[in-house]
Design a protein around this motif. Structure first.
Motif, PDB file in Angstrom:
ATOM      1  N   THR A 134      33.599  41.885  39.328  1.00  0.00           N
ATOM      2  CA  THR A 134      35.178  42.280  39.215  1.00  0.00           C
ATOM      3  C   THR A 134      36.001  40.957  38.458  1.00  0.00           C
ATOM      4  O   THR A 134      35.454  39.743  38.514  1.00  0.00           O
ATOM      5  N   ALA A 135      36.820  41.273  38.003  1.00  0.00           N
ATOM      6  CA  ALA A 135      38.018  40.378  37.308  1.00  0.00           C
ATOM      7  C   ALA A 135      38.202  39.339  38.345  1.00  0.00           C
ATOM      8  O   ALA A 135      38.082  37.836  37.672  1.00  0.00           O
ATOM      9  N   THR A 136      38.258  39.467  39.611  1.00  0.00           N
ATOM     10  CA  THR A 136      38.443  38.533  40.492  1.00  0.00           C
ATOM     11  C   THR A 136      37.387  37.540  40.673  1.00  0.00           C
ATOM     12  O   THR A 136      37.348  36.304  40.780  1.00  0.00           O
ATOM     13  N   GLN A 137      36.018  37.884  40.613  1.00  0.00           N
ATOM     14  CA  GLN A 137      34.835  37.432  40.666  1.00  0.00           C
ATOM     15  C   GLN A 137      34.619  36.542  39.155  1.00  0.00           C
ATOM     16  O   GLN A 137      34.334  35.234  39.587  1.00  0.00           O
ATOM     17  N   TRP A 138      35.115  37.166  38.287  1.00  0.00           N
ATOM     18  CA  TRP A 138      34.984  36.432  37.040  1.00  0.00           C
ATOM     19  C   TRP A 138      36.171  34.919  36.920  1.00  0.00           C
ATOM     20  O   TRP A 138      35.630  33.945  36.566  1.00  0.00           O
ATOM     21  N   ASP A 139      37.327  35.258  37.689  1.00  0.00           N
ATOM     22  CA  ASP A 139      38.350  34.135  37.728  1.00  0.00           C
ATOM     23  C   ASP A 139      37.707  33.162  38.660  1.00  0.00           C
ATOM     24  O   ASP A 139      37.829  31.933  38.285  1.00  0.00           O
ATOM     25  N   GLN A 140      36.866  33.479  39.838  1.00  0.00           N
ATOM     26  CA  GLN A 140      36.334  32.271  40.628  1.00  0.00           C
ATOM     27  C   GLN A 140      35.339  31.613  39.721  1.00  0.00           C
ATOM     28  O   GLN A 140      35.214  30.406  39.746  1.00  0.00           O
ATOM     29  N   ILE A 141      34.188  32.387  39.111  1.00  0.00           N
ATOM     30  CA  ILE A 141      33.364  31.704  38.318  1.00  0.00           C
ATOM     31  C   ILE A 141      34.133  30.846  37.200  1.00  0.00           C
ATOM     32  O   ILE A 141      33.456  29.370  36.874  1.00  0.00           O
ATOM     33  N   LEU A 142      35.012  31.370  36.443  1.00  0.00           N
ATOM     34  CA  LEU A 142      35.649  30.575  35.397  1.00  0.00           C
ATOM     35  C   LEU A 142      36.174  29.299  35.907  1.00  0.00           C
ATOM     36  O   LEU A 142      36.194  28.362  35.170  1.00  0.00           O
ATOM     37  N   LYS A 143      36.862  29.133  37.152  1.00  0.00           N
ATOM     38  CA  LYS A 143      37.344  28.230  37.741  1.00  0.00           C
ATOM     39  C   LYS A 143      36.067  27.171  38.064  1.00  0.00           C
ATOM     40  O   LYS A 143      36.370  25.832  37.619  1.00  0.00           O
ATOM     41  N   LEU A 144      35.076  27.440  38.589  1.00  0.00           N
ATOM     42  CA  LEU A 144      33.838  26.696  38.830  1.00  0.00           C
ATOM     43  C   LEU A 144      33.459  26.000  37.554  1.00  0.00           C
ATOM     44  O   LEU A 144      33.024  24.860  37.681  1.00  0.00           O
ATOM     45  N   LEU A 145      33.369  26.699  36.414  1.00  0.00           N
ATOM     46  CA  LEU A 145      32.825  26.288  35.151  1.00  0.00           C
ATOM     47  C   LEU A 145      34.029  25.603  34.471  1.00  0.00           C
ATOM     48  O   LEU A 145      33.507  24.831  33.344  1.00  0.00           O
ATOM     49  N   ASN A 146      35.090  25.450  34.999  1.00  0.00           N
ATOM     50  CA  ASN A 146      36.405  24.811  34.183  1.00  0.00           C
ATOM     51  C   ASN A 146      36.360  25.351  32.629  1.00  0.00           C
ATOM     52  O   ASN A 146      36.329  24.421  31.737  1.00  0.00           O
ATOM     53  N   LEU A 147      36.096  26.616  32.375  1.00  0.00           N
ATOM     54  CA  LEU A 147      36.222  27.177  31.252  1.00  0.00           C
ATOM     55  C   LEU A 147      37.079  28.359  31.149  1.00  0.00           C
ATOM     56  O   LEU A 147      37.684  28.763  32.090  1.00  0.00           O
ATOM     57  N   ARG A 148      37.494  28.860  29.755  1.00  0.00           N
ATOM     58  CA  ARG A 148      38.350  29.937  29.694  1.00  0.00           C
ATOM     59  C   ARG A 148      37.319  31.348  29.298  1.00  0.00           C
ATOM     60  O   ARG A 148      36.269  30.982  29.152  1.00  0.00           O
ATOM     61  N   ALA A 149      37.675  32.335  29.572  1.00  0.00           N
ATOM     62  CA  ALA A 149      37.008  33.528  29.314  1.00  0.00           C
ATOM     63  C   ALA A 149      36.455  33.618  28.007  1.00  0.00           C
ATOM     64  O   ALA A 149      35.324  33.746  27.785  1.00  0.00           O
ATOM     65  N   LYS A 150      37.412  33.222  27.060  1.00  0.00           N
ATOM     66  CA  LYS A 150      36.861  33.233  25.518  1.00  0.00           C
ATOM     67  C   LYS A 150      35.660  32.452  25.408  1.00  0.00           C
ATOM     68  O   LYS A 150      34.944  32.690  24.665  1.00  0.00           O
ATOM     69  N   ASP A 151      35.509  31.176  26.100  1.00  0.00           N
ATOM     70  CA  ASP A 151      34.477  30.279  25.943  1.00  0.00           C
ATOM     71  C   ASP A 151      33.272  30.935  26.492  1.00  0.00           C
ATOM     72  O   ASP A 151      32.046  30.480  25.841  1.00  0.00           O
TER      73      ASP A 151
ATOM     74  N   TRP B   7      45.281  38.264  23.738  1.00  0.00           N
ATOM     75  CA  TRP B   7      45.009  38.781  25.049  1.00  0.00           C
ATOM     76  C   TRP B   7      45.440  37.714  26.045  1.00  0.00           C
ATOM     77  O   TRP B   7      45.393  36.423  25.889  1.00  0.00           O
ATOM     78  N   ASP B   8      46.023  38.074  27.114  1.00  0.00           N
ATOM     79  CA  ASP B   8      46.587  37.165  28.189  1.00  0.00           C
ATOM     80  C   ASP B   8      45.347  36.832  29.151  1.00  0.00           C
ATOM     81  O   ASP B   8      44.524  37.523  29.010  1.00  0.00           O
ATOM     82  N   ASP B   9      45.514  35.989  30.224  1.00  0.00           N
ATOM     83  CA  ASP B   9      44.560  35.611  31.128  1.00  0.00           C
ATOM     84  C   ASP B   9      44.044  36.959  31.829  1.00  0.00           C
ATOM     85  O   ASP B   9      42.752  36.842  31.991  1.00  0.00           O
ATOM     86  N   GLU B  10      44.879  37.825  32.438  1.00  0.00           N
ATOM     87  CA  GLU B  10      44.387  38.853  33.001  1.00  0.00           C
ATOM     88  C   GLU B  10      43.597  39.697  32.012  1.00  0.00           C
ATOM     89  O   GLU B  10      42.458  40.347  32.545  1.00  0.00           O
ATOM     90  N   GLY B  11      43.960  39.981  30.829  1.00  0.00           N
ATOM     91  CA  GLY B  11      43.220  40.943  29.695  1.00  0.00           C
ATOM     92  C   GLY B  11      41.960  40.296  29.662  1.00  0.00           C
ATOM     93  O   GLY B  11      40.956  41.051  29.474  1.00  0.00           O
ATOM     94  N   TRP B  12      41.607  38.882  29.413  1.00  0.00           N
ATOM     95  CA  TRP B  12      40.542  38.347  29.392  1.00  0.00           C
ATOM     96  C   TRP B  12      39.618  38.514  30.523  1.00  0.00           C
ATOM     97  O   TRP B  12      38.231  38.872  30.441  1.00  0.00           O
ATOM     98  N   LEU B  13      40.204  38.505  31.858  1.00  0.00           N
ATOM     99  CA  LEU B  13      39.197  38.693  32.894  1.00  0.00           C
ATOM    100  C   LEU B  13      38.948  40.335  32.925  1.00  0.00           C
ATOM    101  O   LEU B  13      37.847  40.491  33.321  1.00  0.00           O
ATOM    102  N   ASN B  14      39.771  41.201  32.548  1.00  0.00           N
ATOM    103  CA  ASN B  14      39.379  42.285  32.258  1.00  0.00           C
ATOM    104  C   ASN B  14      38.370  42.661  31.313  1.00  0.00           C
ATOM    105  O   ASN B  14      37.405  43.555  31.456  1.00  0.00           O
ATOM    106  N   ILE B  15      38.243  42.044  30.251  1.00  0.00           N
ATOM    107  CA  ILE B  15      37.370  41.915  29.154  1.00  0.00           C
ATOM    108  C   ILE B  15      35.910  41.471  29.953  1.00  0.00           C
ATOM    109  O   ILE B  15      34.699  42.010  29.699  1.00  0.00           O
ATOM    110  N   LEU B  16      36.006  40.420  30.500  1.00  0.00           N
ATOM    111  CA  LEU B  16      34.653  40.243  31.260  1.00  0.00           C
ATOM    112  C   LEU B  16      34.180  40.979  32.089  1.00  0.00           C
ATOM    113  O   LEU B  16      33.061  41.224  32.230  1.00  0.00           O
ATOM    114  N   ALA B  17      34.992  41.697  32.820  1.00  0.00           N
ATOM    115  CA  ALA B  17      34.809  42.865  33.778  1.00  0.00           C
ATOM    116  C   ALA B  17      34.012  43.919  33.067  1.00  0.00           C
ATOM    117  O   ALA B  17      33.246  44.173  33.781  1.00  0.00           O
TER     118      ALA B  17
END
Length: 119
Positions: free
Chosen positions: A44-61, A79-89
């Motif tokens: 999910t986008a929420t799970q990706w958000d948590q993973i990105l925070k642990l990685l200290n990276l942006r979705a685009k990275d 894309w805004d932050d939410e858009g990138w999370l949805n792309i990852l999802a």
């Protein structure tokens, strides 16, 4: 996302050679490896958000920008932050390298031995 302290979470695409090699290194760190196949399992986008925070990276990275699907559906758009999370999802298979999470630390494994930095 609740993490067990002795379990390594390994987000990967099993079809990639580098991912297979990295998984072998992962099993040398702990016998408890929780494999998450990003092609088959919905993250999910929420799970990706948590993973990105642990990685200290942006979705685009995380994205493989050379992939045809990235070029077709994602590149060249704003894309805004939410858009990138949805792309990852929705396009999890576009991550460029496996991700390992172990003992509340995470790493994007650009090379198989990168995972050893978690030990």
């Amino acid at each position: 996302m609740k993490l067990h302290p002795s379990e390594l979470y390994f987000y990967h695409s099993p079809t990639q050679t580098v991912d297979k090699q990295t998984k072998a290194y992962a099993k040398s760190l702990t016998k408890f490896v929780n494999e998450i196949d990003v092609i088959k399992e919905k993250i999910t986008a929420t799970q990706w958000d948590q993973i990105l925070k642990l990685l200290n990276l942006r979705a685009k990275d995380l994205m493989n920008r050379a992939h045809p699907d990235y070029q077709k559906h994602i590149a060249g758009k704003d894309w805004d932050d939410e858009g990138w999370l949805n792309i990852l999802a929705n396009y999890s298979y576009l991550i460029k390298a496996p991700i390992a999470i172990f003992k509340k630390r995470a790493i994007l494994c650009n090379t198989p031995s990168d995972i050893l930095k978690l030990d």
